[in-house]
Scaffold this active site. Structure first.
Site, PDB file in Angstrom:
ATOM      1  N   ASP A   1     -29.709 -13.760  -1.019  1.00  0.00           N
ATOM      2  CA  ASP A   1     -31.112 -13.708  -0.619  1.00  0.00           C
ATOM      3  C   ASP A   1     -31.437 -12.271  -0.204  1.00  0.00           C
ATOM      4  O   ASP A   1     -31.537 -11.938   0.965  1.00  0.00           O
ATOM      5  CB  ASP A   1     -31.386 -14.685   0.518  1.00  0.00           C
TER       6      ASP A   1
ATOM      7  N   HIS B   1     -21.379 -18.728   3.217  1.00  0.00           N
ATOM      8  CA  HIS B   1     -21.358 -18.575   4.675  1.00  0.00           C
ATOM      9  C   HIS B   1     -19.970 -18.179   5.169  1.00  0.00           C
ATOM     10  O   HIS B   1     -19.825 -17.370   6.085  1.00  0.00           O
ATOM     11  CB  HIS B   1     -21.732 -19.899   5.357  1.00  0.00           C
TER      12      HIS B   1
ATOM     13  N   LYS C   1     -22.718 -18.402  -6.551  1.00  0.00           N
ATOM     14  CA  LYS C   1     -22.478 -19.712  -5.930  1.00  0.00           C
ATOM     15  C   LYS C   1     -23.740 -20.170  -5.228  1.00  0.00           C
ATOM     16  O   LYS C   1     -24.443 -19.385  -4.587  1.00  0.00           O
ATOM     17  CB  LYS C   1     -21.323 -19.630  -4.931  1.00  0.00           C
TER      18      LYS C   1
ATOM     19  N   GLY D   1     -26.058 -12.398   3.496  1.00  0.00           N
ATOM     20  CA  GLY D   1     -25.647 -12.380   2.099  1.00  0.00           C
ATOM     21  C   GLY D   1     -26.723 -11.798   1.204  1.00  0.00           C
ATOM     22  O   GLY D   1     -27.910 -12.055   1.383  1.00  0.00           O
TER      23      GLY D   1
ATOM     24  N   MET E   1     -28.184 -21.903   8.603  1.00  0.00           N
ATOM     25  CA  MET E   1     -28.866 -23.179   8.838  1.00  0.00           C
ATOM     26  C   MET E   1     -27.874 -24.327   8.625  1.00  0.00           C
ATOM     27  O   MET E   1     -28.278 -25.484   8.462  1.00  0.00           O
ATOM     28  CB  MET E   1     -30.074 -23.319   7.918  1.00  0.00           C
TER      29      MET E   1
ATOM     30  N   LEU F   1     -22.554 -25.641   5.525  1.00  0.00           N
ATOM     31  CA  LEU F   1     -21.886 -24.403   5.114  1.00  0.00           C
ATOM     32  C   LEU F   1     -21.252 -24.500   3.727  1.00  0.00           C
ATOM     33  O   LEU F   1     -20.706 -25.535   3.353  1.00  0.00           O
ATOM     34  CB  LEU F   1     -20.800 -24.053   6.137  1.00  0.00           C
ATOM     35  N   HIS F   2     -21.358 -23.415   2.988  1.00  0.00           N
ATOM     36  CA  HIS F   2     -20.656 -23.302   1.715  1.00  0.00           C
ATOM     37  C   HIS F   2     -19.888 -21.989   1.721  1.00  0.00           C
ATOM     38  O   HIS F   2     -19.881 -21.246   2.726  1.00  0.00           O
ATOM     39  CB  HIS F   2     -21.621 -23.426   0.535  1.00  0.00           C
TER      40      HIS F   2
END
Lengths: 288, 288
Positions: free
Chosen positions: B149, B37, B183, B146, B30, B33-34
């Site tokens: 989740d 991602h 994170k 990831g 979505m 980005l961090h």
């Protein structure tokens, strides 16, 4: 022709063929093949490198009072017919493997509350679920559906649009007897007299087409004409005669754009359906 | 890196690449980005010929009282980060085109009434709908999700199984700070004291893993241990600590097979989640 039953085998095989640039044509059926199915397979044969036909009596699209158990099955005859029509892979999945998990429910909210769909609650939910699965298993470039069941075509086109399936839906015209009667396995249930009357269904749809070409544009005028012919020239009882935009299956008040005239008529032991799809340019002059 | 917004353009382009034997890796996001991602994109880069990342804030997976409008967006920064992580195609679909028709509703009936899903009715219906669309548009061989989740991973694996998507789901481990804290963009909302306490979440999950390795096999024993550590060593309030089979997310009475220990803890301004997935052979000796 190769027969396959295992889902991942057929999926892996076709994926590797696709990676080599092969075009895949797909004909989903519930088996007990007739000329309509074979016409779909022959159309697929002309336009693809590999023709896949599935035979699966999908429990999910039968209602609790419908004929899932007694639905006719004849796998040996089907295999011979499929081979003769040029099918390369005949896919016979098993219900246990097809529905080994069911955490996802699919529901069709449009195009289903009219025509035959209004009489078969949940039927199209089962259709879109099995078609989604089959599209993912087969990965077809082209999938072939007969316009005899035009509502199914409309629902599948909605599915492909809404979920972006990379599949081209090919609408295949209804196969007819020489006198115009749509071919159906149910025609054998007609009495001799009824069989002689039955071509009036298609003939009245063709009348409607002529009337529209001449400029008639009000749906009720067309419906009345068809109704009068069926009432006066057959012993059947009209179940419905309806006109909708196609493939949206929404009410229309003027006969413009693409639309369907569909009917169902009950005879003593058989209920026959037929339809005609007409495309009328919005720019043509109308003489009402 | 190429940016694309039009659905049929990206679909046709990737289909033709696939026909030439190219492997496609896909990272749905979505945006905003961090590092999590980027780790997904880097994993995709190693295993595929073409890496596609989508950025789409999917309205369908937000509840009426959730933060769809205020969800953070930064497309320019995202594009720079995606390019740096080796993304070949950045797909930015528009909501109007994604949801131009909606005759099909998808509903997830399992794996959703536990953990965070039990607090977000309809959230996963929106997730499976958009993921089905994206899978059909991109046609990935591998798709990267990831494990932060983990419930989303479980639901997506259910979707792939139930609808037979020809997509391999790659579970990517949670990216952590040096002290073990998972994170998250929400970590910035922690006070200095809370930030110092927060590593206890993961540390208590690792404790649980050790206890299970030592032979503890009753879920409540493990849950109590975690609860005690969080209560005594942090100022946070436990929202839940739950143990389920994975990916089925069903209750288990003995810690066998593959299972997840998941928790959510509320701090003043941030609610943190974390989990650990453990696979325990059924044959190993148990000393309870």
């Amino acid at each position: 022709m190769q027969k396959m039953t295992n889902i991942s085998s057929v999926q892996e095989y076709l994926l590797s063929e696709k990676r080599q640039g092969k075009k895949i044509g797909f004909v989903p059926t519930m088996g007990f093949l007739h000329e309509g199915h074979l016409t779909l397979a022959e159309a697929a044969r002309k336009e693809n490198d590999i023709v896949v036909m599935s035979i699966f009596v999908n429990p999910l699209q039968f209602g609790p009072n419908e004929d899932f158990e007694s639905y006719p099955r004849n796998p040996e005859r089907d295999a011979a017919l499929a081979a003769s029509a040029g099918v390369d892979i005949l896919f016979f999945p098993e219900a246990d493997e097809m529905y080994s998990g069911s955490s996802i429910k699919m529901h069709v909210t449009e195009r289903t509350d009219v025509l035959c769909g209004s009489r078969r609650t949940g039927h199209f939910d089962g259709v879109v679920t099995v078609v989604s699965k089959l599209f993912n298993i087969i990965g077809p470039d082209n999938a072939y559906f007969g316009l005899k069941d035009a509502q199914q075509v409309a629902v599948i086109e909605g599915l492909v649009h809404d979920l972006n399936f990379p599949v081209n839906i090919v609408r295949v015209p209804t196969v007819r007897e020489e006198d115009g009667l749509a071919k159906s396995s149910r025609n054998v249930y007609l009495s001799e007299t009824e069989r002689a009357e039955a071509p009036v269904l298609y003939s009245s749809l063709k009348d409607a087409e002529s009337l529209i070409e001449e400029g008639k544009s009000i749906p009720q005028t067309i419906i009345s004409h068809i109704q009068n012919r069926i009432n006066s020239e057959t012993s059947g009882t009209v179940d419905y005669i309806e006109i909708y935009s196609f493939p949206e299956l929404e009410d229309i008040h003027s006969l413009q754009g693409e639309f369907i005239i569909a009917l169902a008529v009950k005879f003593q032991k058989a209920r026959l359906i037929d339809n005609i799809i007409i495309k009328k340019s919005q720019e043509e002059k109308q003489n009402v």
